[in-house]
Enzyme design. Sequence first.
Site, PDB file in Angstrom:
ATOM      1  N   ASP A 101      -2.253  10.884 -24.469  1.00 16.75           N
ATOM      2  CA  ASP A 101      -2.080  11.318 -25.819  1.00 16.75           C
ATOM      3  C   ASP A 101      -1.181  12.365 -26.370  1.00 16.75           C
ATOM      4  O   ASP A 101       0.181  11.978 -25.563  1.00 16.75           O
ATOM      5  CB  ASP A 101      -3.429  11.750 -26.706  1.00 16.75           C
ATOM      6  CG  ASP A 101      -3.290  11.782 -28.097  1.00 16.75           C
ATOM      7  OD1 ASP A 101      -3.791  10.828 -28.510  1.00 16.75           O
ATOM      8  OD2 ASP A 101      -3.751  12.927 -28.562  1.00 16.75           O
ATOM      9  N   HIS A 323      -8.138   3.666 -26.105  1.00 11.83           N
ATOM     10  CA  HIS A 323      -7.619   4.821 -25.802  1.00 11.83           C
ATOM     11  C   HIS A 323      -7.686   6.633 -24.832  1.00 11.83           C
ATOM     12  O   HIS A 323      -6.815   6.809 -24.755  1.00 11.83           O
ATOM     13  CB  HIS A 323      -6.801   5.497 -27.595  1.00 11.83           C
ATOM     14  CG  HIS A 323      -6.379   6.800 -27.504  1.00 11.83           C
ATOM     15  ND1 HIS A 323      -4.875   6.642 -27.031  1.00 11.83           N
ATOM     16  CD2 HIS A 323      -5.831   8.279 -27.786  1.00 11.83           C
ATOM     17  CE1 HIS A 323      -4.455   7.833 -27.786  1.00 11.83           C
ATOM     18  NE2 HIS A 323      -5.071   9.324 -28.240  1.00 11.83           N
TER      19      HIS A 323
END
Length: 346
Positions: A101, A323
């Site tokens: 991320d 994610h």
Amino acid sequence: MTPRKHHLLDIRGTRIHAVEEGSGPLVLMIHGFPESWYSWRHQLSALAAAGYRAVAIDQRGYGRSSKFWTPESYRIRALVADAVGVVHALGEKNAVIVGHDWGGPVAWVSAWLHPEIFRGVVGMSVPFSDRGLVGLPGCPFGERSPEVVHKELAGPGQDFYQDYFGTLGPVVDEFESDLRGWLRDGVWSLSGDALGSIGINLDTMNPIDIIRGSAMCVPHGHRMKERFMSPPRQPAWFSESDLDFYVGEFERSGVSGPLSYYREMTASWNELESQSGKPMTVPALYLTGEFDVCRGWGLETIARAAERMPNFTGTKVFAGCGHWTQQERPEETNAALLEFLGSLPA
């Protein structure tokens, strides 16, 4: 299993909390938002058992690391300087850097700017995007300013989530009014479990339609959490005790520092202007999930990765994963990391 050591490192006056396990060549792991060193809990022990000195940090603004009020403190070169400083503070000359991320751009740019220190790089979720930091539709390598691209992506009447975060306004209010619920539902909404259940296909659907119709955009006068989904129960990979840990961290640190990374995206883009177009020279690997939204809007960036990285070893996509790569698929992540580490020159 070797015991974990917690350090508070002084990096040019910045306090960085680092968690270490094992001995051997250094592997430095950088988390994203809204996370912490704890995001790497499964990797620390696996890498240590394989003969590596595994270190995960709290980035500035998070956990036990320093919090700053000046906007420039959260620009990309300051974040890269922290990574370099951690290597030196630990008494090492080099490391392999791994980021997920927001830790992805930090890891990519650290290796891009300092190949003499970072001998290999692994990015998760966010592909290498040159000065753009985050590869987006129509702007794979930061060809245009983030503030311009974000407005185009959001369309009329709403804001791209990165701009919404960067205001440090209503997002802070909604986060603080229900911290536990925001973390619980925000993590779930970007998971493979949630996105897979509603039939998302990132390879065939228009990425702009997905962005505009999801929590990745916030209609004016509304809140991001209105588009979140809630889990029927906490998944095994993000248990109630895991959620408890993150809640405790953000109760202490607040969210203004982490959100300032987004506030400074255009400034970071400007900081990297002189570096733009230069190749990433060290060996590199990209890991992502089938349902990771960053993969969906970065498909062009990913497809063209070898253009910018002559030593790119490839992309691995974990089936059913969203994610939160290393948390949703710890065993696959560990295997991929160890394979990559084993391929590097001693």
